[in-house]
Write a protein that holds these residues in place. Structure first.
Motif, PDB file in Angstrom:
ATOM      1  N   TYR A  66       0.833  -1.204   0.000  1.00  0.00           N
ATOM      2  CA  TYR A  66       0.000   0.000   0.000  1.00  0.00           C
ATOM      3  C   TYR A  66       0.866   1.251   0.000  1.00  0.00           C
ATOM      4  O   TYR A  66       0.641   2.187  -0.776  1.00  0.00           O
ATOM      5  CB  TYR A  66      -0.901  -0.037   1.232  1.00  0.00           C
ATOM      6  N   LEU A  67       1.883   1.266   0.851  1.00  0.00           N
ATOM      7  CA  LEU A  67       2.773   2.419   0.974  1.00  0.00           C
ATOM      8  C   LEU A  67       3.501   2.707  -0.331  1.00  0.00           C
ATOM      9  O   LEU A  67       3.534   3.847  -0.810  1.00  0.00           O
ATOM     10  CB  LEU A  67       3.780   2.167   2.100  1.00  0.00           C
ATOM     11  N   PHE A  68       4.097   1.673  -0.922  1.00  0.00           N
ATOM     12  CA  PHE A  68       4.908   1.909  -2.107  1.00  0.00           C
ATOM     13  C   PHE A  68       4.062   2.150  -3.352  1.00  0.00           C
ATOM     14  O   PHE A  68       4.543   2.740  -4.319  1.00  0.00           O
ATOM     15  CB  PHE A  68       5.910   0.783  -2.305  1.00  0.00           C
ATOM     16  N   ARG A  69       2.815   1.732  -3.324  1.00  0.00           N
ATOM     17  CA  ARG A  69       1.917   2.115  -4.418  1.00  0.00           C
ATOM     18  C   ARG A  69       1.723   3.627  -4.402  1.00  0.00           C
ATOM     19  O   ARG A  69       1.779   4.292  -5.451  1.00  0.00           O
ATOM     20  CB  ARG A  69       0.578   1.402  -4.269  1.00  0.00           C
ATOM     21  N   ILE A  70       1.511   4.180  -3.212  1.00  0.00           N
ATOM     22  CA  ILE A  70       1.381   5.631  -3.073  1.00  0.00           C
ATOM     23  C   ILE A  70       2.690   6.320  -3.428  1.00  0.00           C
ATOM     24  O   ILE A  70       2.709   7.332  -4.144  1.00  0.00           O
ATOM     25  CB  ILE A  70       0.951   5.994  -1.641  1.00  0.00           C
ATOM     26  N   ALA A  71       3.807   5.765  -2.957  1.00  0.00           N
ATOM     27  CA  ALA A  71       5.108   6.378  -3.194  1.00  0.00           C
ATOM     28  C   ALA A  71       5.441   6.436  -4.690  1.00  0.00           C
ATOM     29  O   ALA A  71       5.853   7.480  -5.207  1.00  0.00           O
ATOM     30  CB  ALA A  71       6.195   5.611  -2.443  1.00  0.00           C
ATOM     31  N   VAL A  72       5.260   5.318  -5.366  1.00  0.00           N
ATOM     32  CA  VAL A  72       5.582   5.271  -6.800  1.00  0.00           C
ATOM     33  C   VAL A  72       4.672   6.205  -7.589  1.00  0.00           C
ATOM     34  O   VAL A  72       5.138   6.937  -8.471  1.00  0.00           O
ATOM     35  CB  VAL A  72       5.479   3.824  -7.324  1.00  0.00           C
ATOM     36  N   ASN A  73       3.385   6.207  -7.273  1.00  0.00           N
ATOM     37  CA  ASN A  73       2.469   7.099  -7.987  1.00  0.00           C
ATOM     38  C   ASN A  73       2.823   8.558  -7.777  1.00  0.00           C
ATOM     39  O   ASN A  73       2.751   9.368  -8.713  1.00  0.00           O
ATOM     40  CB  ASN A  73       1.021   6.840  -7.540  1.00  0.00           C
ATOM     41  N   ARG A  74       3.227   8.900  -6.557  1.00  0.00           N
ATOM     42  CA  ARG A  74       3.607  10.297  -6.283  1.00  0.00           C
ATOM     43  C   ARG A  74       4.890  10.651  -7.034  1.00  0.00           C
ATOM     44  O   ARG A  74       5.027  11.771  -7.559  1.00  0.00           O
ATOM     45  CB  ARG A  74       3.815  10.503  -4.768  1.00  0.00           C
ATOM     46  N   CYS A  75       5.824   9.718  -7.098  1.00  0.00           N
ATOM     47  CA  CYS A  75       7.073   9.971  -7.817  1.00  0.00           C
ATOM     48  C   CYS A  75       6.829  10.120  -9.316  1.00  0.00           C
ATOM     49  O   CYS A  75       7.457  10.959  -9.980  1.00  0.00           O
ATOM     50  CB  CYS A  75       8.068   8.843  -7.568  1.00  0.00           C
ATOM     51  N   ILE A  76       5.914   9.326  -9.843  1.00  0.00           N
ATOM     52  CA  ILE A  76       5.574   9.450 -11.260  1.00  0.00           C
ATOM     53  C   ILE A  76       4.927  10.809 -11.530  1.00  0.00           C
ATOM     54  O   ILE A  76       5.226  11.468 -12.532  1.00  0.00           O
ATOM     55  CB  ILE A  76       4.641   8.302 -11.682  1.00  0.00           C
ATOM     56  N   ASP A  77       4.055  11.245 -10.632  1.00  0.00           N
ATOM     57  CA  ASP A  77       3.447  12.572 -10.772  1.00  0.00           C
ATOM     58  C   ASP A  77       4.511  13.656 -10.776  1.00  0.00           C
ATOM     59  O   ASP A  77       4.459  14.603 -11.568  1.00  0.00           O
ATOM     60  CB  ASP A  77       2.458  12.831  -9.627  1.00  0.00           C
ATOM     61  N   TRP A  78       5.487  13.511  -9.879  1.00  0.00           N
ATOM     62  CA  TRP A  78       6.579  14.491  -9.818  1.00  0.00           C
ATOM     63  C   TRP A  78       7.348  14.515 -11.131  1.00  0.00           C
ATOM     64  O   TRP A  78       7.670  15.591 -11.655  1.00  0.00           O
ATOM     65  CB  TRP A  78       7.534  14.128  -8.673  1.00  0.00           C
ATOM     66  N   THR A  79       7.625  13.334 -11.671  1.00  0.00           N
ATOM     67  CA  THR A  79       8.368  13.249 -12.921  1.00  0.00           C
ATOM     68  C   THR A  79       7.619  13.928 -14.052  1.00  0.00           C
ATOM     69  O   THR A  79       8.207  14.660 -14.857  1.00  0.00           O
ATOM     70  CB  THR A  79       8.621  11.772 -13.292  1.00  0.00           C
ATOM     71  N   ARG A  80       6.326  13.706 -14.122  1.00  0.00           N
ATOM     72  CA  ARG A  80       5.527  14.317 -15.178  1.00  0.00           C
ATOM     73  C   ARG A  80       5.515  15.832 -15.064  1.00  0.00           C
ATOM     74  O   ARG A  80       5.587  16.538 -16.069  1.00  0.00           O
ATOM     75  CB  ARG A  80       4.096  13.783 -15.109  1.00  0.00           C
ATOM     76  N   LYS A  81       5.427  16.322 -13.840  1.00  0.00           N
ATOM     77  CA  LYS A  81       5.364  17.767 -13.640  1.00  0.00           C
ATOM     78  C   LYS A  81       6.720  18.422 -13.889  1.00  0.00           C
ATOM     79  O   LYS A  81       6.811  19.488 -14.483  1.00  0.00           O
ATOM     80  CB  LYS A  81       4.876  18.081 -12.223  1.00  0.00           C
ATOM     81  N   LYS A  82       7.759  17.814 -13.426  1.00  0.00           N
ATOM     82  CA  LYS A  82       9.085  18.400 -13.542  1.00  0.00           C
ATOM     83  C   LYS A  82       9.712  18.183 -14.917  1.00  0.00           C
ATOM     84  O   LYS A  82      10.555  18.940 -15.353  1.00  0.00           O
ATOM     85  CB  LYS A  82      10.021  17.806 -12.475  1.00  0.00           C
ATOM     86  N   LYS A  83       9.280  17.108 -15.559  1.00  0.00           N
ATOM     87  CA  LYS A  83       9.873  16.718 -16.840  1.00  0.00           C
ATOM     88  C   LYS A  83      11.387  16.573 -16.727  1.00  0.00           C
ATOM     89  O   LYS A  83      12.138  16.855 -17.666  1.00  0.00           O
ATOM     90  CB  LYS A  83       9.521  17.740 -17.932  1.00  0.00           C
ATOM     91  N   ALA A  84      11.833  16.184 -15.540  1.00  0.00           N
ATOM     92  CA  ALA A  84      13.250  15.947 -15.315  1.00  0.00           C
ATOM     93  C   ALA A  84      13.435  14.460 -15.205  1.00  0.00           C
ATOM     94  O   ALA A  84      13.247  13.883 -14.157  1.00  0.00           O
ATOM     95  CB  ALA A  84      13.715  16.641 -14.036  1.00  0.00           C
ATOM     96  N   LYS A  85      13.779  13.846 -16.298  1.00  0.00           N
ATOM     97  CA  LYS A  85      13.793  12.390 -16.338  1.00  0.00           C
ATOM     98  C   LYS A  85      15.208  11.840 -16.429  1.00  0.00           C
ATOM     99  O   LYS A  85      15.490  10.904 -17.162  1.00  0.00           O
ATOM    100  CB  LYS A  85      12.947  11.908 -17.513  1.00  0.00           C
ATOM    101  N   THR A  86      16.107  12.445 -15.690  1.00  0.00           N
ATOM    102  CA  THR A  86      17.479  11.976 -15.701  1.00  0.00           C
ATOM    103  C   THR A  86      17.666  10.947 -14.606  1.00  0.00           C
ATOM    104  O   THR A  86      17.544  11.253 -13.436  1.00  0.00           O
ATOM    105  CB  THR A  86      18.461  13.141 -15.462  1.00  0.00           C
ATOM    106  N   ILE A  87      17.940   9.721 -14.989  1.00  0.00           N
ATOM    107  CA  ILE A  87      18.118   8.624 -14.045  1.00  0.00           C
ATOM    108  C   ILE A  87      19.507   8.052 -14.240  1.00  0.00           C
ATOM    109  O   ILE A  87      19.922   7.789 -15.354  1.00  0.00           O
ATOM    110  CB  ILE A  87      17.073   7.522 -14.267  1.00  0.00           C
ATOM    111  N   SER A  88      20.243   7.866 -13.175  1.00  0.00           N
ATOM    112  CA  SER A  88      21.555   7.257 -13.301  1.00  0.00           C
ATOM    113  C   SER A  88      21.594   5.937 -12.553  1.00  0.00           C
ATOM    114  O   SER A  88      20.871   5.748 -11.580  1.00  0.00           O
ATOM    115  CB  SER A  88      22.642   8.179 -12.739  1.00  0.00           C
ATOM    116  N   ILE A  89      22.428   5.032 -13.040  1.00  0.00           N
ATOM    117  CA  ILE A  89      22.584   3.712 -12.431  1.00  0.00           C
ATOM    118  C   ILE A  89      24.039   3.521 -12.057  1.00  0.00           C
ATOM    119  O   ILE A  89      24.929   3.790 -12.838  1.00  0.00           O
ATOM    120  CB  ILE A  89      22.176   2.600 -13.418  1.00  0.00           C
ATOM    121  N   LEU A  90      24.274   3.072 -10.858  1.00  0.00           N
ATOM    122  CA  LEU A  90      25.631   2.706 -10.464  1.00  0.00           C
ATOM    123  C   LEU A  90      25.890   1.258 -10.831  1.00  0.00           C
ATOM    124  O   LEU A  90      26.941   0.904 -11.344  1.00  0.00           O
ATOM    125  CB  LEU A  90      25.819   2.919  -8.951  1.00  0.00           C
TER     126      LEU A  90
END
Length: 198
Positions: A70-94
């Motif tokens: 339940y928690l991470f469903r909310i977390a992921v959805n909020r993060c996706i909303d942030w990504t859409r609004k910010k349009k900052a889609k830079t992701i790095s992988i170590l």
């Protein structure tokens, strides 16, 4: 005390216990937020927003699912909303691992271990990072959850409310997209980025 027992007490008025619930998950929620934002302050703000939203909606939590789902469903959805609004889609992988415990460099050939070849590998990993940031949202999300957060495919399926087979397909297609985009590109030094076989 189990999460569900804590939640029942919180709903019944013992709101001070919410701090205990937060302490159990704040690091992983923050890590999830940071995987999207790549910014410490933005991730901190997102984490706070997520826990506030969860607190305000605790009465809607149903014990049919685990609280973490339940928690991470909310977390992921909020993060996706942030990504859409910010349009900052830079992701790095170590580094990352797939089902066969292969790290990120299995997207490309093993170039050896001398200094020049190590530099080549590092440069190529930057290309891979850039390609992951360009993935469609449905693929980028599962890549973050699987590689960054160590969720199993079944856990991702539960959180996103899609069939397990769908998650397996998205992970497969995401890796395939990256390999396809990389294959025609010339590697540094005039060669090509050789891809490992699927």
């Amino acid at each position: 005390m189990r999460d569900e027992e804590l939640i029942e007490l919180i709903i019944n008025g013992e709101t001070n216990l919410y701090a205990e619930l937060v302490s159990r998950y704040q690091n992983k929620v923050y890590s999830t937020a940071y995987s999207y934002t790549r910014d410490y302050e933005e991730a901190k703000d997102l984490t706070q927003e997520i826990f506030i939203k969860v607190y305000n909606n605790l009465s809607n939590f149903q014990n049919k699912a685990q609280f973490s789902t339940y928690l991470f469903r909310i977390a992921v959805n909020r993060c996706i909303d942030w990504t859409r609004k910010k349009k900052a889609k830079t992701i790095s992988i170590l580094s990352c691992q797939d089902e066969e415990n292969v790290d990120i460099y299995d997207f490309i050939a093993d170039y050896g271990s001398n200094p020049e070849e190590i530099l080549l590998r590092q440069e190529n990993s930057d290309i891979i990072r850039a390609e992951i940031s360009r993935l469609p949202e449905i693929y980028r999300t599962v890549m973050i959850m699987y590689y960054f957060q160590d969720f199993s495919p079944q856990e991702i399926a539960d959180i996103l409310k899609v069939p397990r087979k769908t998650i397996d397909t998205r992970l497969f297609r995401a890796r395939k997209l990256i390999k396809k985009r990389l294959s025609p590109k010339e590697a540094f030094g005039g060669g090509r980025i050789a891809m490992q076989p699927s």
